[in-house]
Design an enzyme around this catalytic site. Structure first.
Site, PDB file in Angstrom:
ATOM      1  N   GLU A 122       3.912  13.667   0.581  1.00  0.00           N
ATOM      2  CA  GLU A 122       4.682  13.827   1.814  1.00  0.00           C
ATOM      3  C   GLU A 122       4.463  15.198   2.439  1.00  0.00           C
ATOM      4  O   GLU A 122       4.364  15.330   3.663  1.00  0.00           O
ATOM      5  CB  GLU A 122       6.175  13.609   1.534  1.00  0.00           C
ATOM      6  CG  GLU A 122       6.539  12.209   1.093  1.00  0.00           C
ATOM      7  CD  GLU A 122       6.484  11.195   2.227  1.00  0.00           C
ATOM      8  OE1 GLU A 122       6.215  11.586   3.376  1.00  0.00           O
ATOM      9  OE2 GLU A 122       6.720  10.005   1.951  1.00  0.00           O
ATOM     10  N   ARG A 126       2.756  15.484   6.209  1.00  0.00           N
ATOM     11  CA  ARG A 126       3.648  15.930   7.279  1.00  0.00           C
ATOM     12  C   ARG A 126       3.402  17.387   7.675  1.00  0.00           C
ATOM     13  O   ARG A 126       3.449  17.732   8.863  1.00  0.00           O
ATOM     14  CB  ARG A 126       5.114  15.739   6.873  1.00  0.00           C
ATOM     15  CG  ARG A 126       5.509  14.271   6.695  1.00  0.00           C
ATOM     16  CD  ARG A 126       6.931  14.134   6.178  1.00  0.00           C
ATOM     17  NE  ARG A 126       7.210  12.799   5.696  1.00  0.00           N
ATOM     18  CZ  ARG A 126       7.900  11.876   6.368  1.00  0.00           C
ATOM     19  NH1 ARG A 126       8.375  12.151   7.568  1.00  0.00           N
ATOM     20  NH2 ARG A 126       8.129  10.683   5.844  1.00  0.00           N
ATOM     21  N   ASP A 257      -0.899   1.782   1.452  1.00  0.00           N
ATOM     22  CA  ASP A 257      -1.417   1.702   2.815  1.00  0.00           C
ATOM     23  C   ASP A 257      -2.438   2.780   3.188  1.00  0.00           C
ATOM     24  O   ASP A 257      -3.589   2.490   3.533  1.00  0.00           O
ATOM     25  CB  ASP A 257      -0.274   1.684   3.827  1.00  0.00           C
ATOM     26  CG  ASP A 257       0.751   2.794   3.594  1.00  0.00           C
ATOM     27  OD1 ASP A 257       0.734   3.439   2.538  1.00  0.00           O
ATOM     28  OD2 ASP A 257       1.592   3.015   4.486  1.00  0.00           O
ATOM     29  N   GLU A 412       2.925   2.250  12.796  1.00  0.00           N
ATOM     30  CA  GLU A 412       1.716   1.518  12.396  1.00  0.00           C
ATOM     31  C   GLU A 412       1.270   0.479  13.421  1.00  0.00           C
ATOM     32  O   GLU A 412       0.070   0.330  13.692  1.00  0.00           O
ATOM     33  CB  GLU A 412       1.932   0.862  11.022  1.00  0.00           C
ATOM     34  CG  GLU A 412       1.976   1.824   9.875  1.00  0.00           C
ATOM     35  CD  GLU A 412       3.310   2.535   9.754  1.00  0.00           C
ATOM     36  OE1 GLU A 412       3.371   3.575   9.063  1.00  0.00           O
ATOM     37  OE2 GLU A 412       4.297   2.054  10.352  1.00  0.00           O
TER      38      GLU A 412
END
Length: 496
Positions: A122, A126, A257, A412
Site C-alpha cells: 500500500e 499510494r 489483480d 478499475e
C-alpha cells in the site's frame, strides 16, 4: 502512476523500443468538442469539491471522512490522499493547489513512519507511485518529488532484506534486531505489484539496487508460473519462505489483480529490453482466457465476457462465476497488451471484457456496479438464450446474487473504459463513461467530498463515511483524461 518512456536504469541505454498504443485521432468536430469540454469541466469541478473537502477537514492526514468531516490514517499517516493525488492535481491544471501540496510535502519525513507497522504494498502504490507520477508528469521540474521518492525507496528497500529477497508484506521497522523472514498466507499482489514503482525509481535515481530488488521477486514468480496448480496463473496466496505456490484459489480480482496488470506495463516501461514480463503476461493471458473468462447469461443475450474465480483443489479447475469490480481492470490490460502484440483478436476480447463492466453498471438501480456479484455462465455448447422475459437494464436481472453491494469509489471500470477509448478512438466509450460518472456523482457526493456507498442495488443508496485516496488519484483522473485531448498523458508516452 505515470512514467515517461524516455529513460531507464541501464547505463548503456540506447533508447529502447517505442510502443504505439494510442489510436491516431482525427480532427474533432465543433459539436463533439463542446460536449467533451462540458463533461471535462464537470469532472474537474467534482475533483475540486473533493480536494477542498480533504484540504479543509483532513489536511496532512491519509483520508478525509466525507460525512462527519473527520480524518483517519490507515496508511502510516504520511498524508496518503495528498501524495497519491499530486499527479492528478498537475494533470487537471490546478497549479496553485499542486504547489500548496508540494510545500506541505516538504514537512513529511518518509524515513520515519507514524506507525509501527508499514504495509509495503500500500505504501509503495499510494506514496512511491504518487511521488514518481507527479515527478514525471511535471517533467522533473520539482526535484523535491524525486528526493522524497528516493527517501521512501531507501526506507522500503529494507523490507526486501529476507533470505530469498521476497519482501515482507508488513514491515515492523522499529524492530531493528529482528530477522526478516518469509510468511505463510501472503497475498500474491503484495509481492507482485511493486515492479513499476521500483523500476521507475531505479531509472530516475540511477540506483540499480531498486531494480535488482524487484527483479529477484520477478524471477521467483517467473520460475513458479508454470508449476502451479493452474500453469500460467499464480494462486491468490502463497508462502514466501521457500517460496511455495501450492495454493488452490485463483482470481484476477482481490489478492491478485495488480500482479497481472503490471506485467504488460512493465514490458512497456522497460522499452521491451527484456521479454521476461511480456512472456509472463502472454502465459497468464492464455491461461486466463482458457479458465477465467466466461460468457454470462444476461437479458438481451449480451456478447460479453467476465473474469471469474477458480478453485483448483481437484485435478480440473472449477469456475466460480464471481464477478468483482476490482477485476474490471482486465479489459484495459488486455487492450494494452493487444497493442504490444498487434492482435485484433485480443482487442476484441478486451472490448468484451470492458463491455461487461459497463453492462454491470447499467444493470443496477443506481447505475453503479456492485463490488461483488454472481451470474450464471452460458453453456459450453449450444445457445446461450436468456430464456426469460426480456427486461431493460437497471433491475439486477441476470445477477443470481449480490455478495457485496457496496461501491468503494473504485477506478478499475473507468480505467478500462478510458484505455479502450484511447486505443480505439471510438467516442462511444466517452458516452459510456459519462453515464458512469453521472451516476457515481449523483449518489456519492456529500457536502464535504465523496463517500463510498453501502448498496448500489438501491435506488437511493446510503453513504458511508469513507473516501480512499484512489478516488482523487485514479478514479477522477481517468474520468478527466477520458474527456481531455488525447495528447494529454498520451499512452504512447506514459505508463499509467
Amino acid at each position: 502512476m505515470f512514467s515517461p518512456l524516455h529513460s531507464t536504469y541501464h547505463d548503456d541505454y540506447d533508447g529502447g523500443r517505442t510502443f504505439h498504443v494510442q489510436h491516431t485521432f482525427k480532427k474533432e468536430n465543433p459539436a463533439a468538442r463542446r460536449i467533451r469540454l462540458d463533461r471535462k469541466e464537470h469532472v474537474r469541478m467534482a475533483f475540486i469539491h473533493a480536494w477542498n473537502g480533504y484540504k479543509e477537514h483532513a489536511w496532512l492526514h491519509d483520508e478525509v471522512m466525507p460525512l462527519s468531516g473527520g480524518s483517519k490514517d490507515p496508511f502510516d499517516g504520511w498524508a496518503a490522499t495528498l501524495v497519491d493525488s499530486l499527479d492528478s492535481l498537475y494533470i487537471l491544471g490546478l497549479q496553485k493547489e499542486f504547489e500548496h501540496a508540494l510545500a506541505a510535502l516538504e514537512s513529511i519525513d518518509f524515513s520515519k513512519p507514524n506507525a509501527e507497522r508499514v504495509p509495503v504494498f500500500e505504501i509503495t502504490i499510494r506514496y512511491l507511485g504518487g511521488l514518481l507520477g507527479a515527478f514525471d508528469v511535471s517533467d522533473g521540474k520539482y526535484p523535491v518529488l524525486l528526493q522524497k521518492a528516493d527517501q521512501l525507496g531507501e526506507f522500503l528497500i529494507n523490507a526486501f532484506n529476507t533470505p530469498n529477497g521476497i519482501p515482507v508484506p508488513y514491515f515492523w521497522w522499529q524492530r531493528e534486531n529482528e530477522r526478516l523472514d518469509g510468511e505463510a498466507g501472503v497475498v500474491i499482489a503484495q509481492i507482485g505489484s511493486l515492479s513499476l514503482e521500483f523500476t521507475r525509481l531505479a531509472q530516475l535515481t540511477g540506483k540499480r539496487k531498486y531494480f535488482d530488488a524487484i527483479s529477484k521477486v520477478t524471477d521467483h514468480l517467473d520460475h513458479a508460473q508454470n508449476n502451479t496448480r493452474i500453469p500460467g496463473l499464480w494462486p491468490s496466496q502463497i508462502d514466501t519462505k521457500a517460496p511455495s505456490f501450492e495454493g488452490s484459489a485463483f482470481t484476477l480480482g482481490a489478492y491478485a489483480d495488480s500482479l497481472y496488470e503490471y506485467l504488460p506495463k512493465e514490458h512497456i516501461l522497460l522499452g521491451g529490453q527484456t521479454n521476461q514480463y511480456l512472456r509472463m503476461y502472454r502465459n497468464a493471458l492464455a491461461a486466463a482466457t482458457k479458465h477465467h473468462f466466461f460468457q454470462p447469461k444476461t437479458p438481451g443475450n449480451q456478447d460479453i465476457l467476465f473474469p471469474g474465480s477458480l478453485d483448483a483443489q481437484n485435478e480440473a479447475p472449477s469456475l466460480r462465476t464471481e464477478v468483482q469490480h476490482l477485476a474490471c481492470f482486465v479489459g484495459g490490460m488486455v487492450g494494452l497488451g493487444s497493442r504490444i502484440t498487434h492482435s485484433i483478436s485480443e482487442l476484441k476480447t478486451a472490448i468484451k471484457l470492458t463491455e461487461s463492466c459497463v453492462w454491470a453498471y447499467q444493470n443496477t438501480a443506481s447505475g453503479i456496479m456492485p463490488e461483488i456479484f454472481y451470474i450464471d455462465q452460458c453453456p459450453a455448447e449450444g445457445s446461450c438464450d436468456w430464456g426469460h422475459e426480456n427486461v431493460e437494464p437497471g433491475h439486477q436481472h441476470g445477477f443470481t446474487s449480490v455478495a457485496d453491494a457496496s461501491y468503494q469509489l473504485r477506478p478499475e471500470a473507468i480505467e478500462s473504459v478510458f484505455v479502450l477509448y484511447r486505443i480505439t478512438g471510438d467516442p462511444v466509450w466517452q458516452d459510456k463513461g459519462w453515464d458512469m460518472f453521472q451516476a457515481i456523482i449523483k449518489y456519492t457526493t456529500t457536502a464535504i467530498a465523496n463517500a463510498r456507498l453501502d448498496d448500489v442495488t438501491s435506488s437511493n443508496p446510503l453513504q458511508a463515511d469513507s473516501m480512499e485516496s484512489f478516488w482523487l488519484a485514479e478514479t477522477l483522473k481517468y474520468f478527466f483524461l477520458l474527456f481531455s485531448e488525447p495528447d494529454l498523458v498520451s499512452l504512447d508516452d506514459y505508463v499509467l
